[in-house]
Design an enzyme around this catalytic site. Structure first.
Site, PDB file in Angstrom:
ATOM      1  N   PRO A   1       7.138  -2.624   1.961  1.00 40.83           N
ATOM      2  CA  PRO A   1       7.810  -3.507   3.209  1.00 40.83           C
ATOM      3  C   PRO A   1       6.804  -4.883   3.130  1.00 40.83           C
ATOM      4  O   PRO A   1       6.449  -5.152   2.548  1.00 40.83           O
ATOM      5  CB  PRO A   1       8.037  -2.792   4.426  1.00 40.83           C
ATOM      6  CG  PRO A   1       7.234  -1.970   3.537  1.00 40.83           C
ATOM      7  CD  PRO A   1       7.685  -1.299   2.215  1.00 40.83           C
ATOM      8  N   LEU A   2       8.014  -6.288   3.324  1.00 39.70           N
ATOM      9  CA  LEU A   2       6.877  -7.123   3.554  1.00 39.70           C
ATOM     10  C   LEU A   2       7.310  -7.952   4.661  1.00 39.70           C
ATOM     11  O   LEU A   2       8.099  -8.376   5.044  1.00 39.70           O
ATOM     12  CB  LEU A   2       6.306  -8.474   2.352  1.00 39.70           C
ATOM     13  CG  LEU A   2       5.921  -8.190   0.981  1.00 39.70           C
ATOM     14  CD1 LEU A   2       7.570  -8.814  -0.173  1.00 39.70           C
ATOM     15  CD2 LEU A   2       4.811  -7.728   1.100  1.00 39.70           C
TER      16      LEU A   2
ATOM     17  N   GLN B   1      11.194   0.983   8.413  1.00 40.61           N
ATOM     18  CA  GLN B   1      10.258   1.160   8.155  1.00 40.61           C
ATOM     19  C   GLN B   1       9.176   0.997   9.476  1.00 40.61           C
ATOM     20  O   GLN B   1       9.854   0.016  10.370  1.00 40.61           O
ATOM     21  CB  GLN B   1       8.835   0.293   7.566  1.00 40.61           C
ATOM     22  CG  GLN B   1       7.505   0.932   7.723  1.00 40.61           C
ATOM     23  CD  GLN B   1       6.499   0.024   6.640  1.00 40.61           C
ATOM     24  OE1 GLN B   1       6.059  -0.968   7.200  1.00 40.61           O
ATOM     25  NE2 GLN B   1       5.255   0.076   5.727  1.00 40.61           N
TER      26      GLN B   1
ATOM     27  N   CYS C   1      -1.135  -2.016   7.686  1.00 38.02           N
ATOM     28  CA  CYS C   1      -0.904  -3.014   8.216  1.00 38.02           C
ATOM     29  C   CYS C   1      -2.066  -3.481   8.818  1.00 38.02           C
ATOM     30  O   CYS C   1      -2.615  -3.138  10.095  1.00 38.02           O
ATOM     31  CB  CYS C   1       0.741  -3.293   9.057  1.00 38.02           C
ATOM     32  SG  CYS C   1       0.241  -4.948   9.592  1.00 38.02           S
TER      33      CYS C   1
ATOM     34  N   LYS D   1       2.837   5.080   4.978  1.00 32.90           N
ATOM     35  CA  LYS D   1       1.936   4.183   3.587  1.00 32.90           C
ATOM     36  C   LYS D   1       0.795   3.967   4.609  1.00 32.90           C
ATOM     37  O   LYS D   1       0.461   2.761   5.829  1.00 32.90           O
ATOM     38  CB  LYS D   1       3.061   2.588   3.424  1.00 32.90           C
ATOM     39  CG  LYS D   1       2.013   1.881   2.608  1.00 32.90           C
ATOM     40  CD  LYS D   1       2.741   0.099   2.843  1.00 32.90           C
ATOM     41  CE  LYS D   1       2.235  -0.122   1.270  1.00 32.90           C
ATOM     42  NZ  LYS D   1       3.289  -1.580   1.400  1.00 32.90           N
TER      43      LYS D   1
ATOM     44  N   ASN E   1       0.222   1.522  -4.675  1.00 32.74           N
ATOM     45  CA  ASN E   1       0.657   0.009  -4.336  1.00 32.74           C
ATOM     46  C   ASN E   1      -0.676  -1.112  -4.694  1.00 32.74           C
ATOM     47  O   ASN E   1      -1.905  -0.687  -3.644  1.00 32.74           O
ATOM     48  CB  ASN E   1       1.310   0.278  -2.703  1.00 32.74           C
ATOM     49  CG  ASN E   1       1.511  -1.422  -2.061  1.00 32.74           C
ATOM     50  OD1 ASN E   1       1.175  -1.567  -1.146  1.00 32.74           O
ATOM     51  ND2 ASN E   1       2.404  -2.259  -2.560  1.00 32.74           N
ATOM     52  N   GLY E   2      -0.424  -2.358  -5.031  1.00 36.67           N
ATOM     53  CA  GLY E   2      -1.464  -2.832  -4.549  1.00 36.67           C
ATOM     54  C   GLY E   2      -1.974  -3.918  -6.427  1.00 36.67           C
ATOM     55  O   GLY E   2      -2.146  -3.063  -6.893  1.00 36.67           O
ATOM     56  N   ASP E   3      -1.243  -5.644  -6.435  1.00 32.23           N
ATOM     57  CA  ASP E   3      -1.692  -5.892  -7.522  1.00 32.23           C
ATOM     58  C   ASP E   3      -0.551  -5.556  -8.388  1.00 32.23           C
ATOM     59  O   ASP E   3      -1.679  -5.458  -9.815  1.00 32.23           O
ATOM     60  CB  ASP E   3      -3.254  -4.856  -7.834  1.00 32.23           C
ATOM     61  CG  ASP E   3      -4.302  -6.150  -7.696  1.00 32.23           C
ATOM     62  OD1 ASP E   3      -3.745  -6.731  -5.972  1.00 32.23           O
ATOM     63  OD2 ASP E   3      -5.488  -6.168  -6.873  1.00 32.23           O
TER      64      ASP E   3
ATOM     65  N   ARG F   1       4.232  -8.327  -3.434  1.00 32.10           N
ATOM     66  CA  ARG F   1       4.193  -9.841  -3.112  1.00 32.10           C
ATOM     67  C   ARG F   1       4.719 -10.361  -4.901  1.00 32.10           C
ATOM     68  O   ARG F   1       5.216 -10.979  -5.378  1.00 32.10           O
ATOM     69  CB  ARG F   1       3.126 -10.240  -3.025  1.00 32.10           C
ATOM     70  CG  ARG F   1       2.668 -10.633  -1.830  1.00 32.10           C
ATOM     71  CD  ARG F   1       1.017 -10.745  -1.620  1.00 32.10           C
ATOM     72  NE  ARG F   1       0.243  -9.052  -1.978  1.00 32.10           N
ATOM     73  CZ  ARG F   1      -1.066  -9.935  -1.603  1.00 32.10           C
ATOM     74  NH1 ARG F   1      -1.356 -10.750  -1.937  1.00 32.10           N
ATOM     75  NH2 ARG F   1      -1.916  -8.443  -2.011  1.00 32.10           N
TER      76      ARG F   1
END
Length: 322
Positions: free
Chosen positions: A16-17, A69, A98, A137, A198-200, A223
Site C-alpha cells: 500500500p502506498l 489496509q 506507517c 505490516k 519489504n524495503g528496497d 515504490r
C-alpha cells in the site's frame, strides 16, 4: 469476484502506498499480473466509520485478490471499519508501519509497535468479526534502540495473524538509509507463519537477492512499481519459472505514463488528475537524457494535451539518440 485466498501461492504483494496506489494504479498492475496480491491505500478506520463509502475504497472486480489496509488504534473503530469492507475484501491488513508524524502522533501506524498487546487485540477482534484472513505490516521498531520486531511478530502470530510483512527499517529511519534484510532473515527463523520482505526491492535482482538471503515467503514492493507496472509480474515470473524478463524500454514506460494519465483524468477530472500525476513523472522518465529538465517542465503543466506533447518530444529526442 472474491475467491478464497491461498496465501501459499502469493509470491508478490503490491504494498500500500498512501496517495499513490489508487484504483487506477492497481488496475494497471493487474493488466500484467493476475496473481499479485493487491492492497488498497492506507484507509483510516476513523474516516471510514464516519464516511462508509469514500472514494478511497473504490475498486474493480478484476483486482482480486485484493487486501484492504486499515490504520487505527481504537478496537471498536477498527472492527467497525473492517466489517464495512469485509464484503469486498479477500483479506485485511493492519498498518503498524506507517512512520509519518501525522499518523503516529495519535498512536497509529508505527506507534502500534509501542503497544503490541493492543495491536494483537485489534487483529484478533477483526479476524473473529469478519472471518477473513488478517495480516499486519510493521517495521523493525520505533528506533534502533527499540527494535522489537521479533517479539511483535510472535505476539501477532499467537493472536492469529495469517502472515506478516516486515519493512526492514525503524520508524526513526523513515525511508532513509538501506533496509536491513538480515533482520528479515532473523524473523523468518523465529515464526512459523509466512513472512514477506519489504524495503528496497526495486528490481528482479533485488527480489532474488533478498529472497535468497532471507528465505522469506515472498516480497512486498511499493515504490519500485512507480514507473513500471510490469515489475510484480516480472518478479513472479522469475520466482516461479526462473525467467528473467527485461524491464520496459523508455518508449514502453512513456506509453504506460500516457495511459496512467488518461485514466486518472477520467477518474478525477483534468485539474485533479493532472495534479495527482505530478508525483510519478520522475519515475517514468528517469532513464532519458535531461530527465530532471523535463520533469521540471511537466510538473508545471495543467493540461493533459500539453503533457502528451512533452512526452512525445521526449520520445522523439530519445529515438534520435539511438
Amino acid at each position: 469476484m472474491k475467491n478464497k485466498l491461498d496465501i501459499k501461492k502469493i509470491k508478490v504483494i503490491q504494498a500500500p502506498l498512501a496517495g499513490i496506489s489508487d484504483v487506477v494504479f492497481r488496475g494497471q498492475i493487474r493488466k500484467y499480473s493476475k496473481t499479485c496480491l493487491m492492497t488498497t491505500e492506507m484507509i483510516s478506520s476513523e474516516m471510514l466509520c464516519n464516511n462508509p463509502n469514500p472514494t478511497i475504497i473504490k475498486f474493480e472486480d478484476f483486482e482480486h485478490p485484493l487486501a484492504f489496509q486499515l490504520v487505527g488504534h481504537k478496537i471498536d473503530k477498527m472492527v467497525q471499519a473492517a466489517k464495512i469492507i469485509a464484503p469486498f475484501a479477500d483479506m485485511i491488513d493492519i498498518n503498524c508501519g506507517c512512520p509519518v508524524k501525522k499518523v503516529v502522533v495519535s498512536g497509529d501506524g508505527s506507534a502500534m509497535m509501542k503497544t503490541p498487546e493492543l495491536a494483537c487485540d485489534i487483529l484478533q477482534a477483526i479476524k473473529e468479526e469478519t472471518k477473513l484472513p488478517v495480516s499486519a505490516k510493521f517495521r523493525l521498531g520505533w528506533s534502533q534502540s527499540e527494535e522489537n520486531y521479533i517479539d511483535f511478530a510472535k505476539a501477532l502470530e499467537k493472536a492469529g495473524a495469517d502472515f506478516v510483512t516486515l519493512h526492514a527499517r525503524t520508524r526513526s529511519q523513515m525511508y532513509q538509509g538501506s533496509a536491513d534484510w538480515n533482520k528479515i532473515k532473523l524473523l523468518k527463523q523465529e515464526v512459523s507463519i509466512p513472512v514477506f520482505a519489504n524495503g528496497d526491492i526495486k528490481t528482479i535482482q533485488d527480489a532474488a537477492t533478498c529472497l535468497n538471503l532471507t528465505k522469506a515467503d515472498g516480497v512486498s514492493i511499493g515504490r519500485g512499481i512507480m514507473g513500471d507496472f510490469t515489475l510484480p509480474y516480472r518478479i513472479e515470473k522469475y520466482i516461479n519459472d526462473g525467467v528473467k524478463i527485461e524491464e520496459p524500454s523508455l518508449k514502453e514506460k512513456i506509453e504506460m505514463l500516457k495511459e496512467h494519465l488518461k485514466l486518472e483524468v477520467e477518474l478525477m477530472g483534468e485539474v485533479n488528475g493532472v495534479k495527482f500525476m505530478r508525483k510519478f513523472y520522475n519515475y517514468y522518465i528517469s532513464s532519458t537524457r535531461n530527465a530532471s529538465k523535463y520533469r521540471s517542465v511537466l510538473v508545471l503543466l495543467e493540461k493533459q494535451k500539453e503533457i502528451l506533447e512533452v512526452l512525445d518530444e521526449i520520445l522523439s529526442i530519445h529515438s534520435s539518440d539511438q
